[in-house]
Enzyme design. Structure first.
Site, PDB file in Angstrom:
ATOM      1  N   LYS A  26      50.554  44.494  34.753  1.00  0.00           N
ATOM      2  CA  LYS A  26      50.545  45.119  36.079  1.00  0.00           C
ATOM      3  C   LYS A  26      51.965  45.330  36.570  1.00  0.00           C
ATOM      4  O   LYS A  26      52.751  44.391  36.684  1.00  0.00           O
ATOM      5  CB  LYS A  26      49.769  44.254  37.074  1.00  0.00           C
ATOM      6  CG  LYS A  26      49.660  44.880  38.458  1.00  0.00           C
ATOM      7  CD  LYS A  26      48.702  44.108  39.344  1.00  0.00           C
ATOM      8  CE  LYS A  26      48.609  44.705  40.736  1.00  0.00           C
ATOM      9  NZ  LYS A  26      47.620  44.018  41.593  1.00  0.00           N
ATOM     10  N   ARG A  45      44.563  44.224  47.299  1.00  0.00           N
ATOM     11  CA  ARG A  45      43.199  44.671  47.544  1.00  0.00           C
ATOM     12  C   ARG A  45      42.248  43.492  47.609  1.00  0.00           C
ATOM     13  O   ARG A  45      42.426  42.490  46.940  1.00  0.00           O
ATOM     14  CB  ARG A  45      42.806  45.630  46.405  1.00  0.00           C
ATOM     15  CG  ARG A  45      41.435  46.256  46.548  1.00  0.00           C
ATOM     16  CD  ARG A  45      41.287  47.388  45.546  1.00  0.00           C
ATOM     17  NE  ARG A  45      39.916  47.862  45.467  1.00  0.00           N
ATOM     18  CZ  ARG A  45      39.050  47.481  44.538  1.00  0.00           C
ATOM     19  NH1 ARG A  45      39.421  46.624  43.603  1.00  0.00           N
ATOM     20  NH2 ARG A  45      37.830  47.960  44.519  1.00  0.00           N
ATOM     21  N   ARG A 101      38.029  46.315  34.932  1.00  0.00           N
ATOM     22  CA  ARG A 101      39.042  45.716  34.067  1.00  0.00           C
ATOM     23  C   ARG A 101      38.895  46.256  32.648  1.00  0.00           C
ATOM     24  O   ARG A 101      37.773  46.379  32.146  1.00  0.00           O
ATOM     25  CB  ARG A 101      38.909  44.181  34.032  1.00  0.00           C
ATOM     26  CG  ARG A 101      39.212  43.511  35.355  1.00  0.00           C
ATOM     27  CD  ARG A 101      39.069  42.009  35.239  1.00  0.00           C
ATOM     28  NE  ARG A 101      39.282  41.344  36.507  1.00  0.00           N
ATOM     29  CZ  ARG A 101      39.081  40.049  36.717  1.00  0.00           C
ATOM     30  NH1 ARG A 101      38.658  39.279  35.721  1.00  0.00           N
ATOM     31  NH2 ARG A 101      39.307  39.511  37.899  1.00  0.00           N
TER      32      ARG A 101
END
Length: 327
Positions: free
Chosen positions: A190, A121, A324
């Site tokens: 992640k 992204r 975040r």
């Protein structure tokens, strides 16, 4: 001879002499040696033992198109028009965008062992080691236009989470397009990123390429080179086959895409919120150089995230900002 052909021969983890490899590949031992020297550059450690030959330090499972197709449900085999399995591509999303430009692309899927110029992204580079991730892109043509596809990237995250949960992997979702795992030492790593690219009319036919990059089994050295915490499927499901994962993921994605235009994200909203990594927690809302602390709420039926500051409620629209989690 390609690197992929050589890796396929070595992927069993057994020793193979240079002569045996050359005979099977139809090239000289010198040519084999030149290719073997490239394996380290691809992050594939190799062991050489005099009198025995060469082998990979860790056996690898390579992607196999026929095996993936055979494992699909009957409905998915009917829907899928073509599956490409490539060794190296700049980007699997770019590959399918090119297919659309050629008049194809709809209901096509592309799996690739390594991307050399993958993007995440906002144009971020997504680097991958050879054969240790699952890079998957699917092309789909919608008739109702881009406006009807709100929340599509979030629905994709739910599909992946559901697939992983069948194998004991407890995934969490981060708005708008990341899949996370809780780390043993605390916090999240992640696991996967999602990139949806659309072209076409706001209210008419449009073409969509959805891409996913999933960490399956990253070498420790590669993890250490990444500037953010990362996680892998094998952290919680050791030995899960990439081919099995690919087939189950395609099953889920094709079923979701077939019904999304009619049902929209509202059908997936509850499942996304149930896996929301930061619901009720403080998050940083990042707009360029500006960072604001808010409390994350749920996503609405359009896939927008609501955040709070005291009595003030604010709706965040995907593509504008980043969120975040705060430690």
């Amino acid at each position: 001879m390609t690197i992929g052909e050589l890796i396929r021969l070595l992927s069993d983890g057994e020793f193979h002499s240079g002569q045996q490899l050359g005979e099977k590949l139809g090239v000289s031992r010198a040519a084999v040696w030149k290719q073997l020297r490239k394996l380290e550059d691809l992050g594939i450690p190799m062991e050489a033992v005099k009198g025995q030959g060469y082998r990979l330090v860790t056996a690898m499972e390579l992607l196999e198109g026929p095996r993936v197709v055979a494992a699909l449900s009957r409905e998915s085999r009917h829907q899928l028009s073509r599956l490409f399995v490539e060794e190296v591509l700049p980007s699997s999303n770019a590959f399918l965008r090119e297919r659309f430009s050629q008049g194809a692309g709809h209901a096509e899927a592309c799996l690739v062992e390594q991307q050399s110029a993958g993007r995440g992204r906002r144009g971020r580079i997504w680097t991958t080691p050879w054969g240790r991730t699952l890079m998957c892109s699917v092309g789909w043509r919608f008739e109702s236009g881009v406006a009807a596809l709100e929340g599509l990237s979030l629905a994709i995250g739910v599909v992946l989470a559901q697939v992983l949960e069948r194998h004991g992997v407890v995934a969490k979702l981060k708005w708008p397009n990341d899949v996370l795992l809780e780390m043993s030492g605390g916090g999240h790593g992640k696991l996967a990123g999602i990139l949806v690219e659309m072209s076409g009319d706001a209210a008419g036919p449009c073409e969509v390429v959805l891409g996913m990059g999933i960490n399956v089994d990253l070498p420790e050295a590669f993890r250490a080179s990444i500037d953010q915490p990362v996680a892998c499927v094998h952290d919680q499901a050791p030995g899960l086959s990439r081919n099995v994962l690919a087939a189950e993921l395609l099953d889920g994605l094709l079923a979701m895409l077939a019904g999304f235009e009619e049902g929209g994200f509202a059908a997936w909203q509850g499942e996304w919120n149930r896996r929301h990594a930061f619901a009720g927690s403080e998050v940083e809302v990042i707009r360029g150089d500006r960072r604001d602390v808010r409390v994350a709420g749920d996503v609405d039926e359009s896939g927008n995230l609501w955040v709070y500051q005291g009595e003030r409620h604010e709706r965040l629209v995907g593509g504008e900002i980043s969120v975040r989690g705060r430690p």
